[in-house]
Design an enzyme around this catalytic site. Sequence first.
Site, PDB file in Angstrom:
ATOM      1  N   ASP A   5       0.845  -1.199   0.000  1.00  0.00           N
ATOM      2  CA  ASP A   5       0.000   0.000   0.000  1.00  0.00           C
ATOM      3  C   ASP A   5       0.883   1.252   0.000  1.00  0.00           C
ATOM      4  O   ASP A   5       0.850   2.027   0.946  1.00  0.00           O
ATOM      5  CB  ASP A   5      -0.944  -0.016   1.219  1.00  0.00           C
ATOM      6  CG  ASP A   5      -0.205  -0.118   2.551  1.00  0.00           C
ATOM      7  OD1 ASP A   5       0.903  -0.693   2.589  1.00  0.00           O
ATOM      8  OD2 ASP A   5      -0.721   0.400   3.567  1.00  0.00           O
TER       9      ASP A   5
ATOM     10  N   HIS B  13       9.745  -0.017   8.095  1.00  0.00           N
ATOM     11  CA  HIS B  13       9.151  -1.323   8.431  1.00  0.00           C
ATOM     12  C   HIS B  13       9.135  -2.309   7.243  1.00  0.00           C
ATOM     13  O   HIS B  13       9.501  -3.464   7.377  1.00  0.00           O
ATOM     14  CB  HIS B  13       7.697  -1.136   8.873  1.00  0.00           C
ATOM     15  CG  HIS B  13       7.510  -0.176   9.986  1.00  0.00           C
ATOM     16  ND1 HIS B  13       7.757  -0.506  11.299  1.00  0.00           N
ATOM     17  CD2 HIS B  13       7.086   1.117  10.008  1.00  0.00           C
ATOM     18  CE1 HIS B  13       7.486   0.532  12.075  1.00  0.00           C
ATOM     19  NE2 HIS B  13       7.082   1.531  11.325  1.00  0.00           N
TER      20      HIS B  13
HETATM   21  C1  BDR Z   1       2.985  -0.756   8.687  1.00  0.00           C
HETATM   22  O1  BDR Z   1       1.876   0.131   8.577  1.00  0.00           O
HETATM   23  C2  BDR Z   1       1.978   0.890   7.406  1.00  0.00           C
HETATM   24  O2  BDR Z   1       1.516   2.165   7.608  1.00  0.00           O
HETATM   25  C3  BDR Z   1       3.416   0.820   6.988  1.00  0.00           C
HETATM   26  O3  BDR Z   1       3.544   0.979   5.598  1.00  0.00           O
HETATM   27  C4  BDR Z   1       3.801  -0.555   7.432  1.00  0.00           C
HETATM   28  O4  BDR Z   1       3.421  -1.524   6.486  1.00  0.00           O
HETATM   29  C5  BDR Z   1       3.738  -0.464   9.965  1.00  0.00           C
HETATM   30  O5  BDR Z   1       2.918  -0.692  11.065  1.00  0.00           O
HETATM   31 CA    CA Z   2       2.783  -0.866   4.252  1.00  0.00          CA
END
Ligand code: BDR
Ligand code: CA
Length: 310
Positions: free
Chosen positions: A8, A239
């Site tokens: 996303d 992340h």
């Molecule tokens: C996850 O949440 C999303 O907003 C980031 O892209 C990542 O996949 C981190 O908690």
């Molecule tokens: Ca993500």
Amino acid sequence: MKVLLFCDPGIDDSLAIIYALMHPDIELLGIVTSYGNVSKDQATVNAAYLAGLAGRYDIPVISGAEFPLSGENTVYYPEIHGSQGLGPIRPPGSVQGNYQEFHYLYKIIEGNIQDLVIVDVGRSTSLAAAFNLNQSLMTKVKKISLMGGAFLVPGNVTPMAEANFHGDPIAANVVLKYAAEVVISPLNITNSAIVTREIANFIYNQSASPFKNLIPPVTDYYSAYYQKMNPGMKGAPIHDVIPFYQLMNPAFVLTKERKITVLTCQEGRGTSEADLRSSSRNDGSKRFIGLQFDYRHFISDFIKIMVNKV
Ligand code: BDR
Ligand code: CA
């Protein structure tokens, strides 16, 4: 390694796409885009934009889910990722790309079932739908890697829940129930996968890649949010790069094999549970939770890949 990516984008998703495109041992077979950090439509444009920067107009960009399985309205995160998901960068409204409908992903999976790995770094709605529509094929996928969860550490959207599992806990449970093998990269490690402005500038200065101009501004934008929330923090956690790092460098990540449940009830929604008591043992569930990693190795690997010196 052949990978089908669900995402996303989103800043850290975008860095994960770039890492995958630049990694000499990763073959990115397709990108499935869904709602999450931004709308599904924006995520789709962003994925095609990034693939296009590398001249990879061949990579299928597959249209995924627009909202969670519960049917709830979705919340986007412009304050973290920017109004269009790439911080201050504004991709053009329409972007050339190999756009495909959802069912196209089965063609990719069927054609590569022996050695395909699925990586999901967003809400798992599209992946759960893929299981629902073709369970027999999906259970043959040998490995699925998820960014999600927070095991006995604070969450990032609620005190206990991480954003991807919180966004669609039902979908996360579907994947955890039916997948042959799942490797999880939770906040336990991804929170420490920090990229600083200095590292971003170093990559910019050393790199000749088509992505180099993007790295400092998106890191700046992302870091500004994290530093506002956590004064003293130097940089921001990327992340979504960690599932790729973990797959390519398993020896540098400590995992425990435990059955996992994601709570769906209102108060605990998105909380990830596993028995991590010191008396517990690997349970044969083929659900591997990443709990510690070697930051120094990670960051040198990240820089090496991003400057294309491997
Ligand atoms: C996850 O949440 C999303 O907003 C980031 O892209 C990542 O996949 C981190 O908690
Ligand atoms: Ca993500």
